[in-house]
Scaffold this motif. Structure first.
Motif, short mmCIF file in Angstrom:
data_model
loop_
_atom_site.label_atom_id
_atom_site.label_comp_id
_atom_site.label_asym_id
_atom_site.label_seq_id
_atom_site.Cartn_x
_atom_site.Cartn_y
_atom_site.Cartn_z
N ASP A 160 43.51 34.94 41.23
CA ASP A 160 44.93 34.72 40.97
C ASP A 160 45.56 33.90 42.10
O ASP A 160 45.33 34.18 43.28
CB ASP A 160 45.68 36.06 40.88
N ALA A 161 46.32 32.90 41.72
CA ALA A 161 47.23 32.16 42.61
C ALA A 161 46.53 31.25 43.62
O ALA A 161 47.21 30.52 44.33
CB ALA A 161 48.15 33.13 43.37
N TRP A 190 47.65 24.59 44.07
CA TRP A 190 47.58 26.00 44.47
C TRP A 190 47.99 26.90 43.33
O TRP A 190 49.14 27.34 43.21
CB TRP A 190 48.42 26.22 45.73
N GLN A 191 47.01 27.14 42.48
CA GLN A 191 47.19 28.02 41.34
C GLN A 191 45.88 28.76 41.10
O GLN A 191 44.85 28.43 41.68
CB GLN A 191 47.57 27.21 40.10
N GLU A 193 42.41 30.13 39.63
CA GLU A 193 41.24 29.46 39.07
C GLU A 193 40.16 30.49 38.77
O GLU A 193 40.08 31.54 39.41
CB GLU A 193 40.66 28.45 40.06
#
Length: 269
Positions: A160-161, A190-191, A193
């Motif tokens: 997450d994130a 920046w997310q 994956e």
């Protein structure tokens, strides 16, 4: 005598890794010998070398000096529990979560987790992978009821994130690799994956996978049929193209061919 010998061995191993003040008093005479210090340093170096070899992406990110200093702290707290050093470091990612010098490197534990998953995939049991040709043996009306079991070497994770997969992939391959796709070659976004690692033959491969794809694989690993797995994935992402996702998973060898049911003839005499 066997119990006594086992107790001595356990105390000896503890003396190799524990600070001197915590060493069993009965072994103080031993640890004060110069030869023991040489042996202890050799063992410690071997463990640190193994961690550096087992976590190459982490080592590349932080540099060898930083990595070996951190590894020494981990080795002192977590001695090997198995003679196969390839599997040493199963708690290293957790250690990095609590390691104060790594506080600002929020992605580092995830990178360590992917290094560990690479080793698991590399050392997993060999098995033939399910492909589209094999799937063609199953009638189209029966595919939804099929339980597609993940390949023994398939590993996946969602982060997450953080772009953990992109960071890991770049540092696992090295900057001169020619097989980094355009998305990975650009600026990091920046997310969250996801990552999927597979080894349908002799080489570990990896690719990005969406969060819904991880949910789909989780459901398959739990023994759910494809229809139910698809429903769980669609809860995460209602716009997901299930057919495209399943096609990608087949192409990279994410499922074992043992998933196929026996083929029965439907012909009547």
């Amino acid at each position: 005598m066997n119990t006594s010998h086992a107790q001595f061995q356990a105390a000896f191993v503890d003396a190799l890794f524990a600070p001197r003040e915590r060493v069993d008093p009965s072994l103080r005479y031993l640890v004060e010998q110069p030869a023991f210090a040489v042996y202890r340093n050799t063992v410690m170096k071997g463990c640190i070398d193994a961690l550096e070899a087992n976590f190459p992406a982490v080592a590349r990110l932080v540099g060898s000096e930083w990595f070996r200093a951190a590894a020494a702290v981990h080795v002192a707290a977590e001695s090997p529990r198995d003679g196969r050093m390839l599997i040493y470091g199963d708690r290293f990612a957790d250690f990095l979560c609590e390691f104060e010098p790594a506080t600002e490197l929020s992605y580092l534990p995830g990178v360590a987790q992917l290094d560990a998953l690479w080793r698991e995939s590399h050392a997993a049991q060999d098995a033939p992978a399910l492909d589209a040709t094999g799937l063609a043996l199953v009638g189209s009306e029966a595919i939804g009821r099929l339980k597609a079991h993940p390949h023994p070497a398939a590993r996946w994770a969602w982060f997450d994130a953080l772009p953990v997969f992109s960071i890991w992939s770049r540092n696992r391959r090295g900057p001169d690799a020619d097989d980094i796709d355009d998305a990975q070659a650009g600026e990091l976004v920046w997310q969250g994956e996801g990552a999927l690692l597979t080894r349908p033959a002799d080489t570990v491969h990896w690719c990005a996978v969406p969060k819904a794809g991880c949910a789909f694989l989780d459901a398959c690993a739990a023994g759910q049929p494809l229809t139910d797995a698809a429903e769980q994935a669609l809860v995460i992402d209602p716009a997901l193209d299930i057919a495209a996702l399943f096609g990608t998973l087949l192409r990279v060898g994410a499922f074992a061919s043992g998933s196929l049911p026996p083929v029965h003839s439907e012909r009547t005499p």
